[in-house]
Design a protein around this motif. Structure first.
Motif, PDB file in Angstrom:
ATOM      1  N   PRO A 184       0.833  -1.211   0.000  1.00 50.02           N
ATOM      2  CA  PRO A 184       0.000   0.000   0.000  1.00 50.02           C
ATOM      3  C   PRO A 184       0.864   1.256   0.000  1.00 50.02           C
ATOM      4  O   PRO A 184       1.869   1.337   0.719  1.00 50.02           O
ATOM      5  CB  PRO A 184      -0.788  -0.121   1.314  1.00 50.02           C
ATOM      6  N   GLY A 185       0.460   2.228  -0.788  1.00 50.00           N
ATOM      7  CA  GLY A 185       1.216   3.466  -0.854  1.00 50.00           C
ATOM      8  C   GLY A 185       1.237   4.233   0.453  1.00 50.00           C
ATOM      9  O   GLY A 185       2.138   5.033   0.698  1.00 50.00           O
ATOM     10  N   GLY A 186       0.254   3.974   1.309  1.00 50.87           N
ATOM     11  CA  GLY A 186       0.176   4.689   2.573  1.00 50.87           C
ATOM     12  C   GLY A 186       1.055   4.133   3.670  1.00 50.87           C
ATOM     13  O   GLY A 186       1.051   4.650   4.792  1.00 50.87           O
ATOM     14  N   LEU A 187       1.807   3.071   3.376  1.00 54.89           N
ATOM     15  CA  LEU A 187       2.692   2.466   4.369  1.00 54.89           C
ATOM     16  C   LEU A 187       4.134   2.518   3.894  1.00 54.89           C
ATOM     17  O   LEU A 187       4.419   2.341   2.708  1.00 54.89           O
ATOM     18  CB  LEU A 187       2.311   1.002   4.619  1.00 54.89           C
ATOM     19  N   THR A 188       5.062   2.737   4.812  1.00 53.94           N
ATOM     20  CA  THR A 188       6.469   2.603   4.490  1.00 53.94           C
ATOM     21  C   THR A 188       6.803   1.124   4.344  1.00 53.94           C
ATOM     22  O   THR A 188       6.026   0.244   4.730  1.00 53.94           O
ATOM     23  CB  THR A 188       7.350   3.208   5.597  1.00 53.94           C
ATOM     24  N   PHE A 189       7.983   0.841   3.803  1.00 55.84           N
ATOM     25  CA  PHE A 189       8.399  -0.554   3.695  1.00 55.84           C
ATOM     26  C   PHE A 189       8.503  -1.187   5.079  1.00 55.84           C
ATOM     27  O   PHE A 189       8.093  -2.343   5.281  1.00 55.84           O
ATOM     28  CB  PHE A 189       9.733  -0.665   2.956  1.00 55.84           C
ATOM     29  N   ALA A 190       9.054  -0.463   6.034  1.00 56.76           N
ATOM     30  CA  ALA A 190       9.184  -1.000   7.389  1.00 56.76           C
ATOM     31  C   ALA A 190       7.812  -1.311   7.978  1.00 56.76           C
ATOM     32  O   ALA A 190       7.604  -2.374   8.577  1.00 56.76           O
ATOM     33  CB  ALA A 190       9.935  -0.006   8.274  1.00 56.76           C
ATOM     34  N   GLU A 191       6.860  -0.402   7.807  1.00 54.73           N
ATOM     35  CA  GLU A 191       5.507  -0.642   8.332  1.00 54.73           C
ATOM     36  C   GLU A 191       4.860  -1.837   7.661  1.00 54.73           C
ATOM     37  O   GLU A 191       4.246  -2.680   8.321  1.00 54.73           O
ATOM     38  CB  GLU A 191       4.658   0.616   8.135  1.00 54.73           C
ATOM     39  N   ALA A 192       4.983  -1.928   6.348  1.00 55.06           N
ATOM     40  CA  ALA A 192       4.368  -3.033   5.612  1.00 55.06           C
ATOM     41  C   ALA A 192       4.935  -4.377   6.060  1.00 55.06           C
ATOM     42  O   ALA A 192       4.209  -5.373   6.163  1.00 55.06           O
ATOM     43  CB  ALA A 192       4.571  -2.852   4.111  1.00 55.06           C
ATOM     44  N   SER A 193       6.230  -4.413   6.363  1.00 44.75           N
ATOM     45  CA  SER A 193       6.858  -5.684   6.748  1.00 44.75           C
ATOM     46  C   SER A 193       6.349  -6.212   8.079  1.00 44.75           C
ATOM     47  O   SER A 193       6.502  -7.401   8.372  1.00 44.75           O
ATOM     48  CB  SER A 193       8.384  -5.524   6.808  1.00 44.75           C
ATOM     49  N   THR A 194       5.742  -5.369   8.892  1.00 44.14           N
ATOM     50  CA  THR A 194       5.264  -5.820  10.203  1.00 44.14           C
ATOM     51  C   THR A 194       3.945  -6.577  10.128  1.00 44.14           C
ATOM     52  O   THR A 194       3.565  -7.248  11.097  1.00 44.14           O
ATOM     53  CB  THR A 194       5.056  -4.624  11.163  1.00 44.14           C
ATOM     54  N   ILE A 195       3.259  -6.502   8.998  1.00 45.24           N
ATOM     55  CA  ILE A 195       1.861  -6.942   8.949  1.00 45.24           C
ATOM     56  C   ILE A 195       1.621  -8.402   8.574  1.00 45.24           C
ATOM     57  O   ILE A 195       0.774  -9.063   9.207  1.00 45.24           O
ATOM     58  CB  ILE A 195       1.067  -6.016   7.991  1.00 45.24           C
ATOM     59  N   PRO A 196       2.304  -8.969   7.566  1.00 46.91           N
ATOM     60  CA  PRO A 196       1.812 -10.245   7.005  1.00 46.91           C
ATOM     61  C   PRO A 196       1.583 -11.379   7.996  1.00 46.91           C
ATOM     62  O   PRO A 196       0.474 -11.910   8.071  1.00 46.91           O
ATOM     63  CB  PRO A 196       2.897 -10.595   5.982  1.00 46.91           C
ATOM     64  N   GLN A 197       2.594 -11.799   8.737  1.00 45.57           N
ATOM     65  CA  GLN A 197       2.387 -12.933   9.639  1.00 45.57           C
ATOM     66  C   GLN A 197       1.626 -12.529  10.894  1.00 45.57           C
ATOM     67  O   GLN A 197       0.639 -13.169  11.270  1.00 45.57           O
ATOM     68  CB  GLN A 197       3.725 -13.562  10.033  1.00 45.57           C
ATOM     69  N   ALA A 198       2.084 -11.472  11.550  1.00 47.17           N
ATOM     70  CA  ALA A 198       1.419 -11.024  12.779  1.00 47.17           C
ATOM     71  C   ALA A 198      -0.014 -10.607  12.504  1.00 47.17           C
ATOM     72  O   ALA A 198      -0.914 -10.867  13.305  1.00 47.17           O
ATOM     73  CB  ALA A 198       2.201  -9.867  13.403  1.00 47.17           C
ATOM     74  N   GLY A 199      -0.239  -9.973  11.366  1.00 47.49           N
ATOM     75  CA  GLY A 199      -1.584  -9.521  11.028  1.00 47.49           C
ATOM     76  C   GLY A 199      -2.536 -10.661  10.758  1.00 47.49           C
ATOM     77  O   GLY A 199      -3.696 -10.640  11.188  1.00 47.49           O
ATOM     78  N   ALA A 200      -2.057 -11.681  10.031  1.00 46.90           N
ATOM     79  CA  ALA A 200      -2.913 -12.837   9.747  1.00 46.90           C
ATOM     80  C   ALA A 200      -3.320 -13.542  11.036  1.00 46.90           C
ATOM     81  O   ALA A 200      -4.472 -13.964  11.201  1.00 46.90           O
ATOM     82  CB  ALA A 200      -2.191 -13.796   8.812  1.00 46.90           C
TER      83      ALA A 200
ATOM     84  N   LYS B 165      -4.246 -19.410   8.526  1.00 44.71           N
ATOM     85  CA  LYS B 165      -4.222 -19.425   7.062  1.00 44.71           C
ATOM     86  C   LYS B 165      -3.325 -18.291   6.581  1.00 44.71           C
ATOM     87  O   LYS B 165      -3.364 -17.180   7.114  1.00 44.71           O
ATOM     88  CB  LYS B 165      -5.630 -19.277   6.513  1.00 44.71           C
ATOM     89  N   GLN B 166      -2.524 -18.592   5.572  1.00 46.02           N
ATOM     90  CA  GLN B 166      -1.522 -17.641   5.096  1.00 46.02           C
ATOM     91  C   GLN B 166      -1.898 -17.087   3.732  1.00 46.02           C
ATOM     92  O   GLN B 166      -2.671 -17.680   2.995  1.00 46.02           O
ATOM     93  CB  GLN B 166      -0.152 -18.314   5.023  1.00 46.02           C
ATOM     94  N   GLY B 167      -1.325 -15.946   3.423  1.00 46.95           N
ATOM     95  CA  GLY B 167      -1.529 -15.340   2.118  1.00 46.95           C
ATOM     96  C   GLY B 167      -2.147 -13.965   2.219  1.00 46.95           C
ATOM     97  O   GLY B 167      -2.703 -13.577   3.257  1.00 46.95           O
ATOM     98  N   PRO B 168      -2.060 -13.189   1.138  1.00 46.53           N
ATOM     99  CA  PRO B 168      -2.535 -11.800   1.148  1.00 46.53           C
ATOM    100  C   PRO B 168      -3.985 -11.619   1.585  1.00 46.53           C
ATOM    101  O   PRO B 168      -4.302 -10.637   2.245  1.00 46.53           O
ATOM    102  CB  PRO B 168      -2.328 -11.356  -0.308  1.00 46.53           C
ATOM    103  N   ARG B 169      -4.851 -12.545   1.241  1.00 49.67           N
ATOM    104  CA  ARG B 169      -6.272 -12.359   1.586  1.00 49.67           C
ATOM    105  C   ARG B 169      -6.479 -12.327   3.101  1.00 49.67           C
ATOM    106  O   ARG B 169      -7.490 -11.841   3.587  1.00 49.67           O
ATOM    107  CB  ARG B 169      -7.135 -13.439   0.956  1.00 49.67           C
ATOM    108  N   TYR B 170      -5.507 -12.855   3.843  1.00 50.41           N
ATOM    109  CA  TYR B 170      -5.642 -12.918   5.299  1.00 50.41           C
ATOM    110  C   TYR B 170      -4.918 -11.787   6.018  1.00 50.41           C
ATOM    111  O   TYR B 170      -5.166 -11.575   7.198  1.00 50.41           O
ATOM    112  CB  TYR B 170      -5.148 -14.273   5.806  1.00 50.41           C
ATOM    113  N   PHE B 171      -3.997 -11.095   5.334  1.00 48.17           N
ATOM    114  CA  PHE B 171      -3.343  -9.961   6.005  1.00 48.17           C
ATOM    115  C   PHE B 171      -3.665  -8.600   5.390  1.00 48.17           C
ATOM    116  O   PHE B 171      -3.515  -7.572   6.038  1.00 48.17           O
ATOM    117  CB  PHE B 171      -1.820 -10.156   6.096  1.00 48.17           C
ATOM    118  N   GLU B 172      -4.156  -8.579   4.152  1.00 48.77           N
ATOM    119  CA  GLU B 172      -4.477  -7.285   3.539  1.00 48.77           C
ATOM    120  C   GLU B 172      -5.593  -6.528   4.266  1.00 48.77           C
ATOM    121  O   GLU B 172      -5.556  -5.294   4.313  1.00 48.77           O
ATOM    122  CB  GLU B 172      -4.822  -7.480   2.061  1.00 48.77           C
ATOM    123  N   PRO B 173      -6.598  -7.216   4.847  1.00 49.94           N
ATOM    124  CA  PRO B 173      -7.615  -6.447   5.591  1.00 49.94           C
ATOM    125  C   PRO B 173      -7.019  -5.627   6.733  1.00 49.94           C
ATOM    126  O   PRO B 173      -7.472  -4.509   6.993  1.00 49.94           O
ATOM    127  CB  PRO B 173      -8.556  -7.542   6.116  1.00 49.94           C
TER     128      PRO B 173
END
Length: 318
Positions: free
Chosen positions: A117-133, A266-274
């Motif tokens: 997402p353009g609204g996130l820095t690379f560092a911010e984006a990296s925090t989301i996928p696993q922890a966010g899912a 469950k892993q993958g973008p559909r589970y962390f993009e929200p």
């Protein structure tokens, strides 16, 4: 390119930075120039080879020489058949199957990545996928009028889970060590508990939802902490605790109208993009406690693994 590698399970001093050959993406893969990689508790477990499930795929030696799954960066090259991304695209994702994030470049499966997402820095984006899912799936069922408890609430997944459960209207209790109590309050927790001083399974009003990120207790303790109809789900912890939850816990829970089980994430973008969308909108905050360099990866892993991190820790290659 430079990468942090290890050849046997152990302590952080097993890690070293070396010059290694640049990997090439196979069919269905892309090569990512890594801008940031966040540290997860799974990295610490994979370094140590403990609990035993961290050795799946590599009983005697690590399956992958470089740790780091939650990556964000730019697509450098694409493998055969890849049309979803092009060189130069900004991406992020949980590269759990291939790892390799603690390096200047990493090969990742296209299926594991999403456009950053353009609204996130690379560092911010990296925090989301696993922890966010984990946080998104672990807080299903939180709602107004319900009591939710997050055990391990001051870490990466826990810091997101507290905010999500609160946003869904639940009364939220965060459990962690005493150094994280004020942090959990700042995230929105209604109550906080220092597990070193207080047992959350005793002398508290029972909970409708428990997300346990560090399971170590008896299943009967967890059952006692649940209200009738309540649900307990654990993600991490000792093998013994997880097996007891899967066996004794499932049976004991049914007998008392409570549900105890392991959260199959469950892993993958559909589970962390929200969650990323909520972060961009400002509805959920991202807290990066510290940022480390590749040379400092041993310190970064120890900082997370020993329970010091408030929220997330990020590694940025040169």
């Amino acid at each position: 390119m430079k990468a942090v590698i290890y050849e046997r399970y152990g302590r952080p001093d097993e890690l070293r930075v070396e010059d290694v050959t640049m990997p090439s993406p196979a069919a269905g893969q892309v090569l990512v120039k890594v801008a940031a990689t966040s540290v997860n508790l799974s990295d610490w477990e994979s370094l140590r080879g403990s609990p035993f499930y961290a050795r799946l795929g590599g009983l005697r030696a690590p399956r992958r020489p470089t740790l780091g799954s939650d990556i964000a960066g730019w697509v450098e090259a694409v493998g055969a058949g890849v049309t979803r991304f092009q060189p130069g695209d900004e991406v992020y994702g949980d590269n759990l199957q291939l790892m390799g994030g603690f390096a200047q470049y990493a090969v990742a499966s296209v299926a594991s990545l999403a456009p950053k997402p353009g609204g996130l820095t690379f560092a911010e984006a990296s925090t989301i996928p696993q922890a966010g899912a984990i946080a998104v799936q672990g807080t299903v069922g939180a709602a107004t009028g319900r009591r939710a408890l997050i055990n391990g609430g001051g870490g990466g997944s826990g810091s997101f889970a507290i905010q999500l459960a609160k946003r869904l209207g639940a009364h939220v209790t965060g459990v962690d060590n005493g150094g994280k109590l004020e942090f959990m309050k700042a995230l929105g927790a209604d109550e906080v508990i220092d597990y070193r001083r207080e047992d959350f399974t005793r002398d508290h009003e029972p909970y409708d939802l428990i997300l346990d990120l560090v399971a170590h207790r008896s299943v009967f303790d967890y059952r006692r902490a649940l209200a009738p109809g309540g649900r307990y789900r654990c993600v991490g912890g000792s093998v013994r605790a997880l097996l007891r939850v899967l066996t004794i816990g499932a049976a004991a829970g049914r007998l008392t109208r409570r549900r105890l089980g392991v959260l199959a994430v469950k892993q993958g973008p559909r589970y962390f993009e929200p969650l990323a969308d909520l972060c961009v909108a400002g509805d959920v905050s991202i807290h990066i406690d510290r940022t480390f360099t590749l040379d400092e990866v041993p310190r970064a892993l120890a900082y997370v693994g020993e329970g010091h991190a408030l929220g997330k820790v990020v590694v940025t290659p040169p």
